[in-house]
Scaffold this motif. Structure first.
Motif, PDB file in Angstrom:
ATOM      1  N   ALA A   1       1.389  -6.884  -3.666  1.00 40.06           N
ATOM      2  CA  ALA A   1       2.197  -6.261  -2.613  1.00 40.06           C
ATOM      3  C   ALA A   1       1.704  -4.849  -2.306  1.00 40.06           C
ATOM      4  N   ARG A   2       1.341  -4.104  -3.334  1.00 36.72           N
ATOM      5  CA  ARG A   2       0.835  -2.751  -3.108  1.00 36.72           C
ATOM      6  C   ARG A   2      -0.541  -2.776  -2.449  1.00 36.72           C
ATOM      7  N   MET A   3      -1.378  -3.720  -2.844  1.00 36.27           N
ATOM      8  CA  MET A   3      -2.715  -3.808  -2.265  1.00 36.27           C
ATOM      9  C   MET A   3      -2.655  -4.220  -0.790  1.00 36.27           C
ATOM     10  N   ALA A   4      -1.642  -4.994  -0.411  1.00 34.00           N
ATOM     11  CA  ALA A   4      -1.522  -5.464   0.973  1.00 34.00           C
ATOM     12  C   ALA A   4      -0.741  -4.506   1.859  1.00 34.00           C
ATOM     13  N   GLY A   5      -0.280  -3.389   1.318  1.00 33.29           N
ATOM     14  CA  GLY A   5       0.469  -2.429   2.130  1.00 33.29           C
ATOM     15  C   GLY A   5       1.914  -2.813   2.358  1.00 33.29           C
ATOM     16  N   SER A   6       2.459  -3.711   1.525  1.00 31.87           N
ATOM     17  CA  SER A   6       3.875  -4.091   1.601  1.00 31.87           C
ATOM     18  C   SER A   6       4.520  -3.879   0.235  1.00 31.87           C
ATOM     19  N   PRO A   7       4.533  -2.648  -0.259  1.00 37.17           N
ATOM     20  CA  PRO A   7       4.954  -2.423  -1.650  1.00 37.17           C
ATOM     21  C   PRO A   7       6.434  -2.672  -1.862  1.00 37.17           C
ATOM     22  N   ARG A   8       6.754  -3.032  -3.077  1.00 35.52           N
ATOM     23  CA  ARG A   8       8.136  -3.131  -3.534  1.00 35.52           C
ATOM     24  C   ARG A   8       8.261  -2.289  -4.797  1.00 35.52           C
TER      25      ARG A   8
ATOM     26  N   PRO B   1       9.506   1.292   7.453  1.00 37.32           N
ATOM     27  CA  PRO B   1       9.967   0.240   8.374  1.00 37.32           C
ATOM     28  C   PRO B   1      11.023  -0.679   7.770  1.00 37.32           C
ATOM     29  N   ARG B   2      10.865  -1.026   6.502  1.00 34.84           N
ATOM     30  CA  ARG B   2      11.821  -1.936   5.859  1.00 34.84           C
ATOM     31  C   ARG B   2      13.177  -1.262   5.690  1.00 34.84           C
TER      32      ARG B   2
ATOM     33  N   VAL C   1      20.134   0.359  -0.170  1.00 30.87           N
ATOM     34  CA  VAL C   1      18.991  -0.348   0.416  1.00 30.87           C
ATOM     35  C   VAL C   1      17.718  -0.056  -0.361  1.00 30.87           C
ATOM     36  N   ALA C   2      17.512   1.211  -0.722  1.00 35.64           N
ATOM     37  CA  ALA C   2      16.282   1.618  -1.408  1.00 35.64           C
ATOM     38  C   ALA C   2      16.380   1.471  -2.923  1.00 35.64           C
ATOM     39  N   ASN C   3      17.583   1.202  -3.430  1.00 35.06           N
ATOM     40  CA  ASN C   3      17.806   1.068  -4.871  1.00 35.06           C
ATOM     41  C   ASN C   3      17.470   2.360  -5.616  1.00 35.06           C
TER      42      ASN C   3
END
Length: 324
Positions: free
Chosen positions: A192-199, A240-241, A301-303
């Motif tokens: 997820a971090r490598m694809a630019g969609s981190p959690r 964005p999320r 939302v961001a925890n």
């Protein structure tokens, strides 16, 4: 110049075939106009006469593959049939499943003897698909990756990348002493971090079956042993999320992005949690655009805690030279 009857006959037959949607299956070796040899020009999709140049057939369908190969090895590698292969399945989607419907090809129900036979075949087929410990390991881990990615709303490319990372960890014997769920969660977190969609780690721990501490240790071990190039998470990637989950405007997202850029230029991002910075930027951006949102709502939302948002958003506004 008037056309000969033979020529008219060919033209009428071609028109009839086009109206009926049929394809010409017979090969024409003789030109109907001059009796010369004909050849098929696959590049232009035409069948023409070598002698007089008459176009006998045009717009023919190319039934060959869309790829090109220059040797047998490349041809074998590119050749395929059925659904595309995927790393998200332990057998890469190449195996065959026996359907659970107890019906034949015509839709008729099978007899009791045939149903028992098909059930035995299904059992043995499943056993052969996972005939060794590595296959069973992959099946469980890739199922976990898909489940967690669905819960986190991660796209297909992240799931594929996580599957490749887990396969590498399994091939390099990194699993002994660590749980399958821990390595699978670490692979998904890194992908997820490598694809630019981190959690965040907290979000991963919620959907995973491992504790946050174990996840942190396993992630660091996997990244180090596999030499993964994972860049530090950028707070802008979370915006964005968060904005979408809070149903805020694009203007708020733009202002939040500007706050993070100013803070980065001022050197305020170093050593701070990117999730907390993103949450604080969203809250500060909402204040600047007069949108109603509370610190508690952003924190849920961001925890992250309200204290973190309160401290960070003041720092962001100070970097913007705006009174908090």
């Amino acid at each position: 110049m008037s056309e000969s009857p033979a020529h008219n006959g060919v033209r009428e037959r071609t028109q009839d075939e086009q109206e009926l949607g049929e394809e010409t299956t017979e090969r024409q070796d003789v030109c109907p106009e001059c009796g010369g040899d004909v050849r098929t020009d696959s590049e232009h999709g035409e069948t023409v006469c070598r002698d007089c140049g008459l176009v006998i057939e045009e717009d023919s369908i190319d039934r060959g593959p869309e790829w090109r190969a220059f040797d047998s090895a490349e041809r074998d590698q590119k050749s395929r049939v059925g659904a595309p292969t995927t790393n998200m399945m332990h057998d890469k989607g190449l195996s065959t499943n026996i359907g659970w419907q107890n019906k034949d090809a015509y839709g008729r129900s099978l007899s009791s003897e045939q149903r028992q036979k098909m059930q035995r075949l299904r059992t043995w087929n499943e056993r052969f698909r996972t005939r060794d410990s590595k296959e069973r390991n992959l099946k469980q881990a890739l199922g976990e990756i898909d489940r967690m990615a669905s819960a986190l709303g991660l796209p297909q490319n992240v799931r594929e990348t996580a599957s490749v990372i887990y396969r590498r960890a399994l091939d390099e014997n990194l699993l002994p002493g660590r749980s399958i769920e821990g390595v699978a969660t670490s692979a998904l977190y890194a992908a997820a971090r490598m694809a630019g969609s981190p959690r965040s780690l907290d979000e991963m721990a919620v959907v995973s079956r491992v504790e946050k501490m174990e996840l942190t240790r396993t992630y660091r071990y996997v990244v180090r042993e596999l030499n993964l190039e994972v860049q530090p998470a950028d707070p802008e990637q979370y915006l964005p999320r968060f904005v979408s989950d809070l149903d805020l405007s694009e203007e708020t997202e733009r202002r939040a992005r500007e706050l993070i850029v100013r803070a980065r230029d001022a050197g305020l991002l170093s050593g701070k949690s990117p999730v907390g910075l993103a949450a604080a930027a969203v809250y500060a951006g909402a204040l600047l655009t007069n949108e109603k949102v509370t610190q508690s709502e952003v924190g849920n939302v961001a925890n992250v805690s309200e204290v973190t948002i309160r401290n960070r958003y003041k720092e962001l506004l100070e970097a913007e030279d705006v009174p908090a």
